[in-house]
Design an enzyme around this catalytic site. Structure first.
Site, PDB file in Angstrom:
ATOM      1  CG  HIS A   1      -0.454   0.269   2.509  1.00 11.54           C
ATOM      2  ND1 HIS A   1      -0.196  -0.727   3.433  1.00 11.54           N
ATOM      3  CD2 HIS A   1      -0.126   1.429   3.139  1.00 11.54           C
ATOM      4  CE1 HIS A   1       0.256  -0.196   4.548  1.00 11.54           C
ATOM      5  NE2 HIS A   1       0.324   1.116   4.398  1.00 11.54           N
TER       6      HIS A   1
ATOM      7  CG  ASP B   1       0.107  -4.055   2.738  1.00  7.39           C
ATOM      8  OD1 ASP B   1       0.517  -3.469   1.723  1.00  7.39           O
ATOM      9  OD2 ASP B   1      -0.139  -3.474   3.819  1.00  7.39           O
TER      10      ASP B   1
ATOM     11  CB  SER C   1       2.919   2.215   6.002  1.00  8.77           C
ATOM     12  OG  SER C   1       1.569   2.230   6.331  1.00  8.77           O
TER      13      SER C   1
END
Length: 272
Positions: A82, A127, A222
C-alpha cells in the site's frame, strides 16, 4: 484515505462485530503538509539501533506520502504494497535517526518496484513490495536485516517478542516528531486477531501483535520492520491498525514475511 475506509467498511459489513482497519501510510507530503511523528508510547532509538530501517518518501502526480522499509540486501528494500501502490518514485533515506537527516539518499522510479501481483486494496492481503535500489555498502549505521530461514516458515511466532520501529505518529492527533522510535511488542495467535478483524483480513499471511497501554505502530510506520528479539529476524512488515485508533488497545497487523520467502527469493535471489 476516505475512499479506502469506505471500501473497507463495505468489505467487513457482513460481520459488523469486526473492527475496520486502516493502513499506516502517512498523510500526503504535498505543499503545506508535514510528515507525522512516531510510534505511540515507544522510546527513541539510539543511533545505530536499527541500521536496517529506511525512510521512504513516495511521490505521485496526486501528492506524496511517507513510509518505512527494511534493507534485506545490498540492492533491495522490502516495504508494504500500500506504500508503493500508485507511486511514481521514491526517495530512500539511509541511516537516519532524524527522519530527513540521512547519511545519504537514493531516488528510484516505479520501474524499480516489485509490488505483489495479488495485493488487495480492500482487505490488505499480500501487502508487500520490494524496491530495487542502487548498491549500498553496509556499516554500523546502514546494514541489512536477515530474513527467517526456510526452517522457520511454519513458525507462527506466537508469544515471541519483537521490535517495531519507524517515524509514525505519537498518537492519532499528535504533533510532529521527526526522531526514529521503537516499541517492543509481543506476537499473538492469529485467532486472537481474527476475532477482532475477521478472517477476510486476518489470513495465514498476516502476523499480529498485542498493543497494551497503547504501545503501537501508527500512521507513518507503514512498511517498516517487525524484528524478533531472539535471532534478529524480519518476521513482519507493518501493515495496518484498527480504524478507531492506534492507541485503542486493539492488535496491530503486519504482513507475515515467512509466507513470502519464495516470492522474495524469486525476485531478489535472497534466501536463507
Amino acid at each position: 484515505m476516505k475512499l479506502f475506509l469506505s471500501v473497507l467498511a463495505l468489505a467487513v459489513a457482513s460481520a459488523s462485530a469486526f473492527e475496520s482497519v486502516v493502513p499506516h501510510k502517512d498523510a500526503p507530503l504535498g505543499s503545506g503538509s508535514s510528515i507525522a511523528g512516531r510510534i505511540t508510547n515507544g522510546y527513541p532509538a539510539y543511533e545505530g539501533k536499527v541500521p536496517y530501517i529506511v525512510g521512504l518518501g513516495f511521490s505521485s502526480s496526486s501528492g506524496g506520502w511517507w513510509c518505512g522499509g527494511s534493507i534485506i540486501g545490498n540492492t533491495w528494500v522490502v516495504t508494504a504494497a500500500h506504500c508503493t501502490n500508485n507511486a511514481e518514485s521514491v526517495t530512500i533515506y539511509y541511516g537516519a535517526s532524524w527522519r530527513l537527516q540521512a547519511q545519504y539518499t537514493h531516488t528510484v522510479g516505479s520501474g524499480n518496484f516489485r509490488q505483489h501481483s495479488n495485493y488487495n486494496t480492500n482487505n490488505l492481503n499480500n501487502d508487500i513490495s520490494l524496491i530495487n535500489t542502487p548498491h549500498v555498502d553496509f556499516w554500523s549505521l546502514v546494514n541489512k536485516v536477515e530474513l527467517p530461514t526456510y526452517n522457520d516458515r511454519y513458525n507462527n511466532y506466537a508469544g515471541w517478542w519483537a521490535l517495531a520501529s519507524g517515524w509514525g505518529r505519537t498518537s492519532d492527533d499528535s504533533t510532529v516528531s521527526d526522531y526514529l522510535n521503537c516499541v517492543d511488542q509481543q506476537i499473538i495467535e492469529n485467532s486472537q486477531c481474527s476475532s477482532v478483524y475477521g478472517t477476510d483480513v486476518i489470513t495465514n499471511d498476516v502476523i499480529c501483535t498485542a498493543t497494551p497501554d497503547g504501545k503501537s505502530t501508527c500512521a507513518g510506520d507503514s512498511g517498516g520492520p517487525l524484528v524478533t528479539h531472539d535471532g534478529n529476524r524480519l518476521v513482519g512488515v507493518t501493515s495496518f491498525v484498527a480504524a478507531n485508533g492506534c492507541t485503542a488497545g486493539l492488535p496491530d497487523g503486519f504482513t507475515r514475511v515467512t509466507s513470502y520467502l519464495d516470492w522474495i527469493r524469486d525476485n531478489t535471489g535472497i534466501s536463507y
